[in-house]
Design an enzyme around this catalytic site. Sequence first.
Site: not given
Ligand code: G3I
Length: 441
Positions: A240, A347
Amino acid sequence: MLELKTTGGSQIEMQDILPMVDMRQVLFSIFILMLVIAALLLSGCHQDDDSSENSEPADDDDVADDDTSDDDTVADDDTIADDDTFPDDDDDDTADDDSCLQPGADCTLGETAADAGIFVGAAVPSDPEDPRLSLVSAHFNSLTAENAMKWGELSYHLGDYDYTTADALLAFAEDNGLRVRGHALVWGKYPGHGYPADLETLIGQSPDPYAFVQTAIADHVATVVGRYAGRIESWDVVNEPLSSVGTQFDPNPFYLAMGADYIAAAFMAAREADPDARLFLNEYFLVYDTPKTDALLDLLEDLLAQGVPIDGVGIQGHLFVSEPLPERLHRFLTAIEALGLDIELTELDVAKNVLWDDMLNGQTLFEAQADAYDLLAAACFDVASCTGLTVWGIDDSRTWLDELFPFNLFAPNNPLLFDRDLAPKPAYFAIRERIAEAFSR
Ligand code: G3I
């Protein structure tokens, strides 16, 4: 004329002995001899066929020979993907003769993809014990860690690494013969997830932000790509780099410190750390007809002109049901291909439309999703340089769309290929049929 010499020195001509043998026996013997030779030749060819089909799918002409960089990609080399580990290697005898591409074949998506010489994968959660992983090994031939290989997940504090989850997911993939897409080395969103939580503070404290970020990227990419060299077939090197819409770069911490130079720095470090991995630039909001698609093409042209080692473009493909997928998508993919780059849909998920009610245009949600997945798969596999697609999750019980605002307002989005009972949805079969149709032409 053919002459035979007798021991006595007198000559006997061929026509003299022919009447002495039964011509029918001669002809019959020749016929049998030809049959034996043909059988031997055919058995040799068959062995060759078997060995090529037991190697990884990308060895097929239309994938492996599409190499775009000066370096051979992993698909051509004796690395992970050349292991005899794809679904049609095991107990599915029917798949060994490409029969998964035949109409009505009873094959999984992964088996069908393997016969087509492409990859179909799923993004998996950061829990190597998640029972739904068995669905991935059973139905797909590729895996992406949804989060576990992101910079901030591996290294919450810059320079401190914890590979526990990434190692376990990679081991799972290897144990089950799944190709791995690494996601994502340099992504300027979500501190503590996409990149280290303390990165911006450290940049701010540095007297030379450009040099600091340059070194941080070089170290991180060398460390992670080097650690997994030869085991991860392709990497999303930069994720991105552009703003959501429009034609600007995303003003992330890397860009603010280095300008667009950070993109080239990341790709060069990745190529050096694993010359065989295919290196992708991954971007979103590209399936629609917006100025962003032109901006991305311009960026790719610039990078290639600079000699940046980029092999492919990942088109994320998060979309909504009932959105028209214009002809533009085909032209866009063709334009990427014309640059000599591979393409993967990286994705995929199909969320509810804001207007969604129980039915829309006379279709159920699952039917409309199947149509959308089918259109995307058809668009991708219509170009020879599309080497695969990945769905961003496994089943509808867990998706980032139900967690992140504003998409969570429409939860449950149910955007994936398996329902909450872990049964394949119409979209699963739509993609499978599309692949079979596209690759049996
Ligand atoms: O690991 C923590 C956990 O300890 C905590 O309790 C919890 C509370 O919200 O959060 C957990 O972290 C989350 C993480 O995913 C792991 O599950 C984050 O809040 C959450 O923001 C994060 O979201 C991910 C996001 O990328 C940011 O990394 C999504 O699962 C994932 O599907 C999303 O994927 C992205 C691609 O990498 C890039 N393109 C867009 C796509 C969708 O947004």
